[in-house]
Design a protein around this motif. Structure first.
Motif, PDB file in Angstrom:
ATOM      1  N   THR A 243       0.830  -1.203   0.000  1.00  0.00           N
ATOM      2  CA  THR A 243       0.000   0.000   0.000  1.00  0.00           C
ATOM      3  C   THR A 243       0.866   1.255   0.000  1.00  0.00           C
TER       4      THR A 243
ATOM      5  N   THR B 179       0.717   4.213  -2.750  1.00  0.00           N
ATOM      6  CA  THR B 179       0.125   5.496  -2.374  1.00  0.00           C
ATOM      7  C   THR B 179       1.133   6.560  -1.964  1.00  0.00           C
TER       8      THR B 179
ATOM      9  N   THR C 221       0.788  -3.011  -7.934  1.00  0.00           N
ATOM     10  CA  THR C 221       0.180  -2.298  -6.809  1.00  0.00           C
ATOM     11  C   THR C 221      -1.018  -1.471  -7.267  1.00  0.00           C
TER      12      THR C 221
ATOM     13  N   GLU D  85      -4.152  -0.953  -5.003  1.00  0.00           N
ATOM     14  CA  GLU D  85      -4.024  -0.390  -3.654  1.00  0.00           C
ATOM     15  C   GLU D  85      -4.764   0.925  -3.545  1.00  0.00           C
TER      16      GLU D  85
END
Length: 171
Positions: free
Chosen positions: A112, A116, A164, A167
């Motif tokens: 995550t 992010t 990813t 996420e």
């Protein structure tokens, strides 16, 4: 509750203790760091922190904090060779912290963060074929084998990859 922290210089004593206390345990499943690592630990840590400051890597530790905010390191979770939206994940967890789901939960958290906070789209990882624990963590957290084989200190291993893209912030 263990806390994920970005590696800092003041973590040095606890990090060295973590590596020394778990050296034999780690060497049973991942390549040993070797005596040079321990002999030149402070210089090596300074070099890692310089790489982190340059944005080449992100080094995280899982800390079992006490009431003073200081505590014992239970694991390391690193993103190295960050470039072009990807990085390589490496992790190790203390012997006494195994079989508690900490590695799986923390790898999920790192995935995550990679998406992010660090803007990474793809993570790669490698694990020795006989390292069933790490391979299980990778599989449980969405990594898939690429079919690429490699040697990890003369031990056969596999490369894994994970996107990813799924996420979300705050996950």
């Amino acid at each position: 509750m263990p806390e994920l922290q970005l590696l800092r210089a003041d973590h040095a004593p606890a990090l060295l203790a973590f590596e020394q206390e778990n050296r034999a345990f780690f060497a049973a499943s991942i390549p040993d760091r070797g005596d040079e690592y321990f002999a030149h630990f402070e210089a090596r840590l300074a070099a890692l922190l310089a790489e982190q400051a340059a944005g080449i890597c992100r080094f995280h530790i899982l800390v079992d904090t006490d009431s003073d905010g200081e505590g014992e390191i239970l694991g390391r979770f690193n993103l190295v060779d960050i470039a072009d939206g990807s990085a390589e994940l490496g992790f190790r967890i203390a012997e006494k912290a195994t079989h508690q789901g900490l590695a799986t939960a923390t790898v999920r958290r790192i995935c995550t963060l990679a998406a992010t906070e660090y803007g990474l789209a793809t993570l790669r990882a490698a694990a020795a074929l006989d390292n069933t624990a790490s391979r299980a963590v990778l599989t449980r957290t969405g990594f898939v084998p690429t079919g690429e084989e490699l040697l990890l200190n003369d031990r056969p291993g596999l490369v894994y990859v994970r996107s990813t893209a799924g996420e979300v912030r705050g996950a």
